[in-house]
Enzyme design. Structure first.
Site, PDB file in Angstrom:
ATOM      1  N   GLU A 174       1.640  -4.023   7.351  1.00  0.00           N
ATOM      2  CA  GLU A 174       2.193  -4.821   6.245  1.00  0.00           C
ATOM      3  C   GLU A 174       2.578  -6.239   6.684  1.00  0.00           C
ATOM      4  O   GLU A 174       3.703  -6.484   7.116  1.00  0.00           O
ATOM      5  CB  GLU A 174       3.421  -4.124   5.636  1.00  0.00           C
ATOM      6  CG  GLU A 174       3.999  -4.908   4.452  1.00  0.00           C
ATOM      7  CD  GLU A 174       5.210  -4.248   3.795  1.00  0.00           C
ATOM      8  OE1 GLU A 174       5.696  -3.224   4.309  1.00  0.00           O
ATOM      9  OE2 GLU A 174       5.663  -4.777   2.773  1.00  0.00           O
ATOM     10  N   LYS A 216      -1.252  -3.291   3.764  1.00  0.00           N
ATOM     11  CA  LYS A 216      -0.276  -3.515   2.682  1.00  0.00           C
ATOM     12  C   LYS A 216       0.040  -5.015   2.611  1.00  0.00           C
ATOM     13  O   LYS A 216       1.011  -5.485   3.218  1.00  0.00           O
ATOM     14  CB  LYS A 216       0.984  -2.685   2.953  1.00  0.00           C
ATOM     15  CG  LYS A 216       2.086  -2.908   1.921  1.00  0.00           C
ATOM     16  CD  LYS A 216       3.136  -1.803   1.972  1.00  0.00           C
ATOM     17  CE  LYS A 216       4.313  -2.117   1.080  1.00  0.00           C
ATOM     18  NZ  LYS A 216       5.218  -1.008   0.881  1.00  0.00           N
TER      19      LYS A 216
HETATM   20  P1  13P Z   1       8.485  -4.175  -2.664  1.00  0.00           P
HETATM   21  O1  13P Z   1       7.392  -3.535  -3.469  1.00  0.00           O
HETATM   22  O2  13P Z   1       9.827  -4.150  -3.331  1.00  0.00           O
HETATM   23  O3  13P Z   1       8.083  -5.545  -2.158  1.00  0.00           O
HETATM   24  O4  13P Z   1       8.698  -3.277  -1.380  1.00  0.00           O
HETATM   25  C1  13P Z   1       7.612  -2.814  -0.707  1.00  0.00           C
HETATM   26  C2  13P Z   1       7.943  -2.614   0.706  1.00  0.00           C
HETATM   27  O5  13P Z   1       7.770  -1.529   1.225  1.00  0.00           O
HETATM   28  C3  13P Z   1       8.470  -3.737   1.481  1.00  0.00           C
HETATM   29  O6  13P Z   1       8.381  -3.456   2.848  1.00  0.00           O
END
Ligand code: 13P
Length: 338
Positions: A174, A216
């Site tokens: 991510e 992500k």
């Molecule tokens: P949000 O969808 O609120 O951005 O959170 C996703 C997430 O896992 C952030 O690390």
């Protein structure tokens, strides 16, 4: 199951990931926003209410848990990872230790948590987790993100991913380019491209099996303070284009973060991306706020009214599930608060 099979299941059409892995600090802020005390019991109560909702079976492929939650037991005496598995979903775990100041940079962040990660992964596997999450954050400013920040975070993400795969789990990679600021959508495109190219470069150097990861990323959006909002069409086409140009073919798919978009925006944008998707990648959601916001407000109004809370959560999960197949329609949002 192999990591390649797990990764495919995580981005399966019709379903997406519930990011319920807010750290105790972040969860404290979320609960404070609805005037509820943040204690272990309340955090579990809200999360258990979501994990026992009907949509877990139909619309949620996996749940990202926080260290506290993966060790908890439900009110009926079932371990939380077991509860998630029973509903046909895969338990996952956030393993990074948060974004800290990056020494030598101008106010930028580096995500920490590599020390002792191999040992922690072994324990998480025993507790039932089959995938993990690590989030890197990048802010857009005139000179940022710096090369230093992009390189340092890509390196950490790749080392994390290699350790997670060694433990036979799927790493969610991510890299989040934050929406904060007054930048244009094209600047977000440019920065996100650079960040993703460096991440895949490091993943390759660290011999990570790309068929066994889930990316992500953020969607390509103008900064929250930019003078004009972008159309859904522009967001979707720029997001798809950016990912097509940076993502190697082996990656099974993408589970977007919501990053501060409203619930409806996050659903609508994902739906549009799937409408124009001409690739073999699956595009789904891994939303935190955009899946939980309305449910949290409903819970705060009446914590005992589980049915109402679950109804609101089920609706959001189903709407997002539909958007993974480009089947979402605005008219189905009527009668539901966002
Ligand atoms: P949000 O969808 O609120 O951005 O959170 C996703 C997430 O896992 C952030 O690390």
């Amino acid at each position: 199951m192999t990591i390649e099979e797990i990764a495919k299941l995580m981005v399966t059409k019709g379903k997406g990931i519930l990011a319920a892995d807010e750290s105790t600090g972040t969860m404290g802020k979320r609960l404070k926003s609805v005037n509820i005390e943040s204690n272990e019991k309340n955090r579990l109560h809200f999360r258990e209410t979501l994990f026992t909702s009907d949509s877990m079976k139909t619309s949620i492929s996996g749940v990202i848990l926080y260290d506290e939650t993966i060790r908890q037991t439900s009110s009926k005496g079932v371990l939380i990872p077991e509860l998630i598995k029973k509903s046909g979903s895969i338990p996952g775990i956030k393993v990074d230790k948060g974004a800290k100041l990056l020494a030598g940079s101008d106010d930028e962040k580096i995500t920490e948590g590599l020390d002792g990660l191999r040992e922690r992964m072994e324990e998480y596997y025993k507790l039932g987790a089959r995938f993990a999450k690590w989030r890197a954050v990048y802010s857009i400013a005139s000179k940022n993100p710096s090369e230093q920040c992009i390189k340092a975070n890509a390196h950490a993400l790749a080392r994390y991913a290699a350790i997670v795969q060694e433990a036979k789990m799927v790493p969610i990679v991510e890299p989040e380019v934050l929406m904060d600021g007054g930048h244009t959508i094209d600047r977000c495109y440019e920065v996100t491209s650079k960040v993703l190219i460096e991440c895949f470069n490091e993943l390759k150097i660290n011999n990570v099996n790309l068929k066994g990861i889930v990316l992500k990323p953020n969607m390509i959006l103008p900064g929250a303070n930019y003078k004009q909002k972008a159309s859904t069409e522009e967001i979707a086409s720029k997001t798809l284009d950016c990912l097509k140009k940076t993502m190697p073919k082996d990656v099974p798919g993408v589970a977007f973060l919501s990053g501060g978009q409203s619930e409806i925006e996050a659903t609508k944008n994902l739906n549009e991306i799937n409408k124009i998707n001409d690739t073999n990648f699956n595009f789904t959601f891994s939303y935190g706020r955009a899946l939980q916001q309305s449910a949290l407000k409903t819970w705060a109004k009446s914590m005992k009214d589980l049915k109402s809370i679950q109804k609101v959560f089920d609706h959001r999960a189903k709407m997002n599930g539909a958007s993974t197949e480009a089947k979402w329609e605005e008219k189905n949002e009527q009668n539901f608060a966002a």
